[in-house]
Design an enzyme around this catalytic site. Structure first.
Site, short mmCIF file in Angstrom:
data_model
loop_
_atom_site.label_atom_id
_atom_site.label_comp_id
_atom_site.label_asym_id
_atom_site.label_seq_id
_atom_site.Cartn_x
_atom_site.Cartn_y
_atom_site.Cartn_z
N ASP A 70 0.85 -1.30 -0.09
CA ASP A 70 -0.11 0.04 -0.17
C ASP A 70 0.94 1.05 0.01
O ASP A 70 1.26 1.41 1.01
CB ASP A 70 -0.83 0.10 1.33
CG ASP A 70 -2.04 -0.94 1.33
OD1 ASP A 70 -1.87 -1.88 0.32
OD2 ASP A 70 -3.01 -0.73 2.05
N LYS A 76 -7.01 3.01 -3.36
CA LYS A 76 -7.36 3.24 -1.99
C LYS A 76 -7.42 4.62 -1.67
O LYS A 76 -6.78 5.58 -2.05
CB LYS A 76 -6.16 2.79 -1.19
CG LYS A 76 -6.59 2.64 0.25
CD LYS A 76 -5.19 1.89 0.91
CE LYS A 76 -5.46 2.02 2.36
NZ LYS A 76 -4.41 1.33 3.23
N LYS A 107 -9.93 0.10 -2.46
CA LYS A 107 -10.11 -0.36 -1.12
C LYS A 107 -10.59 0.94 -0.56
O LYS A 107 -9.81 2.23 -0.66
CB LYS A 107 -8.83 -0.66 -0.89
CG LYS A 107 -8.35 -0.84 0.70
CD LYS A 107 -7.09 -1.35 1.04
CE LYS A 107 -6.89 -1.63 2.43
NZ LYS A 107 -5.38 -1.77 2.86
#
Length: 249
Positions: A93, A158, A197
Site C-alpha cells: 500500500d 485506495k 479499497k
C-alpha cells in the site's frame, strides 16, 4: 446476502498506529489469523516477523510505503518496496506524492506509480495506490489518479491512510476517510479490473456491507473483531460455520 468468509476476506487488518508495540503487533497478527481476514497491513520493520507468523495461514502480508504522507523520493519508495517484498510482503500500500498531484505534475506522478508497480510485479506482489483524499479537495485530481492507475495496471486504488488529518476551523485535526462520494467516483473512473479499497472511518459491519455495495472489495480496519463478531451474531454462529448474512440496506 454475504457469507462470514466474504465479510472477513474484505478486511485488511490494520496494525499501523505509530505507538503499537511488538507485543501488540503479534497479538494483531494472531487476531487476523483467528478471523481469517484478507491481509494484515503492517509497519515495514515488522514485515519479516509477520510473514513468519502468518506462514501457515491464508492471511496475506501487506506493507506500507511512503507512509503516511507519501513525501519520500521515488528511489526511496522503490527501495522500501523491494525490501518489503524480500521480507515477505505480497501486497504493498503506497501513498502518492500529494504535493505533486495538487501541483499537477502528472509526469512525476505517473513515473512514481509506474516504478513502484514494476517493482511489485517483479516480486509477485500487488500494488494498492493510496490517494489520501482528505488532502485532495477537487474531484478532477482523484479522477486523474484513477485514470493513471488504470493505464499502469495497478491492482487497487485506495481512499486514505487513516492518518490524513486536516486542520479544522476549531483548530482540531480530523479526517473524513472513505466517503461514499469518493468510493463511487473511484469505482466510476477506474478500469473494471482495478479494485477499490476503502480506508478510514469504516468501523461497523453495516459500514463494510455498504462499501461492498458501492463496489469495494477491500477495506482497512482496526475494528476487525467487532465487525466479525457482529457478523457471527447475525448469522447465529458460535463458530466459523459459514452461512448467510444480509446487509440491512
Amino acid at each position: 446476502m454475504f457469507t462470514l468468509k466474504e465479510v472477513a476476506k474484505t478486511i485488511d487488518h490494520s496494525l499501523l498506529h505509530p505507538t503499537m508495540t511488538d507485543a501488540e503487533l503479534i497479538a494483531g497478527c494472531k487476531l487476523a489469523i483467528e478471523y481469517d481476514v484478507a491481509a494484515v497491513c503492517i509497519k515495514p520493520y515488522f514485515v519479516k516477523q509477520t510473514a513468519e507468523l502468518l506462514k501457515d495461514s491464508d492471511v496475506k502480508v501487506c506493507s506500507v510505503i511512503g507512509f503516511p504522507h507519501g513525501n519520500s523520493t521515488i528511489q526511496t519508495k522503490v527501495f522500501e518496496t523491494r525490501l518489503a517484498c524480500k521480507d515477505g510482503a505480497t501486497e504493498i500500500d503506497m501513498v502518492v506524492n500529494v504535493g505533486k498531484v495538487l501541483g499537477e505534475d502528472w509526469r512525476y506522478v505517473k513515473k512514481e506509480i509506474f516504478a513502484i508497480n514494476k517493482e511489485c510485479v517483479k516480486h509477485g506482489a500487488i500494488l494498492k495506490v493510496i490517494f489520501e483524499n482528505d488532502f485532495i479537495p477537487k474531484d478532477k485530481y482523484k479522477i486523474k489518479l484513477c485514470k493513471i492507475c488504470s493505464t499502469i495496471g495497478v491492482a487497487f486504488v485506495k481512499t486514505s491512510t487513516g492518518y490524513g488529518y486536516v486542520k479544522l476551523p476549531s483548530g482540531d485535526y480530523n479526517y473524513k476517510g472513505a466517503t461514499e462520494h469518493d468510493l463511487q467516483l473511484m469505482r466510476k473512473y477506474s478500469a473494471p479490473e482495478v479494485q477499490i479499497k476503502a480506508a478510514g472511518g469504516v468501523r461497523t459491519l453495516d459500514g463494510l456491507l455498504r462499501i461492498r455495495e458501492l463496489g469495494c472489495t477491500r477495506m482497512g480496519a482496526t475494528a476487525t473483531a467487532a465487525i466479525c463478531e457482529d457478523a457471527k451474531e447475525r448469522l447465529g454462529l458460535k463458530s466459523k460455520e459459514v452461512e448467510k448474512v444480509t446487509s440491512g440496506y
